[in-house]
Scaffold this active site. Structure first.
Site, mmCIF file in Angstrom:
data_model
loop_
_atom_site.group_PDB
_atom_site.id
_atom_site.type_symbol
_atom_site.label_atom_id
_atom_site.label_comp_id
_atom_site.label_asym_id
_atom_site.label_seq_id
_atom_site.Cartn_x
_atom_site.Cartn_y
_atom_site.Cartn_z
ATOM 1 C CG ASP A 159 -113.520 -17.150 54.738
ATOM 2 O OD1 ASP A 159 -112.877 -18.190 55.214
ATOM 3 O OD2 ASP A 159 -112.695 -16.318 54.387
ATOM 4 C CG HIS A 187 -108.842 -16.589 54.381
ATOM 5 N ND1 HIS A 187 -109.955 -17.234 54.532
ATOM 6 C CD2 HIS A 187 -108.092 -17.607 54.395
ATOM 7 C CE1 HIS A 187 -110.007 -18.502 54.701
ATOM 8 N NE2 HIS A 187 -108.535 -18.791 54.434
HETATM 9 P P1 NAD Z 1 -100.007 -28.167 49.016
HETATM 10 O O1 NAD Z 1 -99.018 -28.364 49.941
HETATM 11 O O2 NAD Z 1 -101.047 -29.521 48.725
HETATM 12 O O3 NAD Z 1 -99.942 -27.588 47.727
HETATM 13 C C1 NAD Z 1 -98.985 -26.482 47.323
HETATM 14 C C2 NAD Z 1 -98.363 -26.660 46.137
HETATM 15 O O4 NAD Z 1 -97.918 -25.373 45.898
HETATM 16 C C3 NAD Z 1 -97.170 -27.737 46.161
HETATM 17 O O5 NAD Z 1 -97.411 -28.465 44.988
HETATM 18 C C4 NAD Z 1 -95.743 -26.988 46.149
HETATM 19 O O6 NAD Z 1 -94.828 -27.576 45.420
HETATM 20 C C5 NAD Z 1 -96.411 -25.603 45.424
HETATM 21 N N1 NAD Z 1 -95.605 -24.466 45.200
HETATM 22 C C6 NAD Z 1 -94.937 -24.130 46.717
HETATM 23 N N2 NAD Z 1 -94.267 -23.028 46.516
HETATM 24 C C7 NAD Z 1 -94.569 -22.558 45.078
HETATM 25 C C8 NAD Z 1 -93.951 -21.309 44.279
HETATM 26 N N3 NAD Z 1 -92.965 -20.780 44.695
HETATM 27 N N4 NAD Z 1 -94.263 -21.561 43.021
HETATM 28 C C9 NAD Z 1 -95.075 -22.337 42.610
HETATM 29 N N5 NAD Z 1 -95.654 -23.574 43.377
HETATM 30 C C10 NAD Z 1 -95.386 -23.679 44.703
HETATM 31 O O7 NAD Z 1 -101.174 -27.147 49.455
HETATM 32 P P2 NAD Z 1 -102.784 -26.849 49.198
HETATM 33 O O8 NAD Z 1 -103.558 -27.517 50.016
HETATM 34 O O9 NAD Z 1 -102.700 -26.575 47.687
HETATM 35 O O10 NAD Z 1 -102.699 -25.068 49.690
HETATM 36 C C11 NAD Z 1 -102.014 -24.123 48.817
HETATM 37 C C12 NAD Z 1 -102.318 -22.845 49.622
HETATM 38 O O11 NAD Z 1 -103.516 -22.389 49.575
HETATM 39 C C13 NAD Z 1 -101.837 -22.662 51.169
HETATM 40 O O12 NAD Z 1 -101.301 -21.692 51.503
HETATM 41 C C14 NAD Z 1 -103.281 -23.012 51.844
HETATM 42 O O13 NAD Z 1 -103.142 -22.498 53.209
HETATM 43 C C15 NAD Z 1 -103.959 -21.916 51.114
HETATM 44 N N6 NAD Z 1 -105.226 -22.204 51.075
HETATM 45 C C16 NAD Z 1 -106.022 -20.891 51.088
HETATM 46 C C17 NAD Z 1 -107.644 -21.073 51.311
HETATM 47 C C18 NAD Z 1 -108.521 -19.513 51.160
HETATM 48 O O14 NAD Z 1 -109.767 -19.862 51.396
HETATM 49 N N7 NAD Z 1 -107.538 -18.419 50.957
HETATM 50 C C19 NAD Z 1 -108.384 -22.118 51.499
HETATM 51 C C20 NAD Z 1 -107.475 -23.350 51.509
HETATM 52 C C21 NAD Z 1 -106.018 -23.212 51.238
HETATM 53 C C1 LMR Z 2 -109.196 -22.531 55.002
HETATM 54 O O1 LMR Z 2 -109.711 -21.482 55.186
HETATM 55 O O2 LMR Z 2 -109.516 -23.610 54.838
HETATM 56 C C2 LMR Z 2 -107.676 -22.301 54.308
HETATM 57 O O3 LMR Z 2 -107.373 -21.100 54.606
HETATM 58 C C3 LMR Z 2 -106.747 -23.380 55.052
HETATM 59 C C4 LMR Z 2 -106.421 -22.828 56.516
HETATM 60 O O4 LMR Z 2 -105.347 -22.863 56.837
HETATM 61 O O5 LMR Z 2 -107.348 -22.891 57.132
#
Ligand code: NAD
Ligand code: LMR
Length: 328
Positions: A159, A187
């Protein structure tokens, strides 16, 4: 060279994992003098996919990467780790809010919080990325009896980076001319990107932008809703930018490299600025030593900022209430 730093990454076969692991192994997370051992933690169904990522990591022949472990076993995965990047969780899809993931993803952080507390190094540093990241961090940290709850953090650096990019675009300045961009709170769409103490080329951002309506309108809304905008366009949530922000967050925390006097991280509130103690709330923080942050004190807030900060605090209190039964 020193002994490798053991870094656990959950969700290693996911889309953020695919952007993150190669940068960690390249030395972007902890610097070019720090050898790395990676513990990749995945669900059993995704272990084969994770093993493909490991083959690619090997094929890069990164000089700093000393060992890679892939597992679904939390004792093995978090055993003796120095740093844990908690990425693995379900992402939201179009039309969802991050809070819609709360109950489903919360269970993951109960189990992982316990395992980190039981098996990781006592001084482990934790970065939660999986959404809703502030409350997932609260859940994991609520299990911290042997480990230190102040060493649990959640990521709002994406952010901060988004806000800086918007200001740079609007004013035609380089991103590195923009200092002290603070993100307060959750967030989520209630986060407060606070430009009142931000400078651009040493001058106040408000005076350089010279467009209050834009700052209080399109600027704030774009930063707050950027995640949804990306999901709408890509059909998937942000991944490379999220991985890059996780690198920035951890690199700043370890090395003290900041983009000005401070950076933004969600950390355990100590009651600063009247925020309920114990909430994991994004504050501007100063890195005062390796792995040691302090919440920046003494920033003055007008009524506009105060009301925005209260709104995002209220939302986090509501989330905490929803998961109360899951807190350790
Ligand atoms: P994705 O679905 O591509 O990958 C998630 C992975 O996590 C998968 O491979 C799944 O098998 C694995 N997983 C699920 N549960 C698990 C567990 N208990 N233990 C280990 N592995 C596990 O998702 P992504 O795009 O990589 O996003 C992951 C997370 O990050 C999501 O919750 C997304 O919303 C979050 N995210 C946060 C931010 C932020 O700014 N904080 C930014 C982007 C994404
Ligand atoms: C983001 O800010 O891009 C991540 O937290 C993914 C989402 O769900 O917005």
């Amino acid at each position: 060279m020193s002994k490798p730093v053991r870094v656990a990454v959950t969700g290693a076969a996911g889309q953020i994992g695919y952007s993150l692991l190669f940068r960690i192994a390249n030395g972007d997370l902890l610097g070019k003098n720090t050898p790395i051992a990676l513990n990749l933690i995945e669900l059993p169904d995704a272990l084969t996919a994770a093993s493909g990522v490991v083959m690619e990591l090997e094929d890069c022949a990164f000089p700093l990467l000393r060992e890679t472990v892939v597992t679904s076993d939390l004792e093995k995965g978090f055993g003796d780790v120095d740093v844990a990047l908690l990425v693995g969780a379900r992402p939201r899809g179009p039309g969802m809010e991050r809070a819609d993931l709360l109950m489903e993803n919360a269970k993951i952080f109960v189990a992982q919080g316990k395992a980190i507390n039981d098996f990781a190094r006592e001084d482990v540093k934790v970065v939660v990325v999986g959404n809703p990241c502030n409350t997932n961090c609260l859940i994991a940290a609520s299990c911290a009896t042997r480990t230190n709850p102040e060493n649990y953090t959640a990521m709002t650096r994406l952010d901060q980076n988004r806000a800086v990019a918007q200001l740079a675009g609007k004013t035609g300045t380089a991103v590195d001319a923009i200092k002290n961009m603070a993100i307060w709170g959750n967030h989520s769409p209630t986060m407060y990107p606070d430009w009142f103490h931000t400078s651009i080329d040493g001058k106040s951002a408000a005076s350089v932008v010279n467009d209050d309506e834009w700052l209080k309108g399109a600027f704030m809304t774009t930063v707050q809703k950027r995640g949804a905008q990306i999901i709408q366009a890509r059909g998937k949530s942000s991944a490379a930018s999220a991985a890059s922000a996780a690198i920035d967050h951890t690199f700043s925390w370890f090395t003290g490299a900041m983009t000005g006097d401070y950076v933004s991280m969600a950390v355990r509130s100590d009651g600063s600025y009247g925020i309920t103690e114990g909430l994991y709330f994004s504050f501007p923080v100063k890195i005062v030593a390796p792995w040691k942050y302090e919440i920046v004190s003494g920033l003055e807030h007008g009524d506009f900022s105060k009301s925005r900060i209260r709104i995002t605090e209220e939302e986090l209190l509501g989330e905490r209430n929803d998961v109360a039964a899951m807190l350790g």
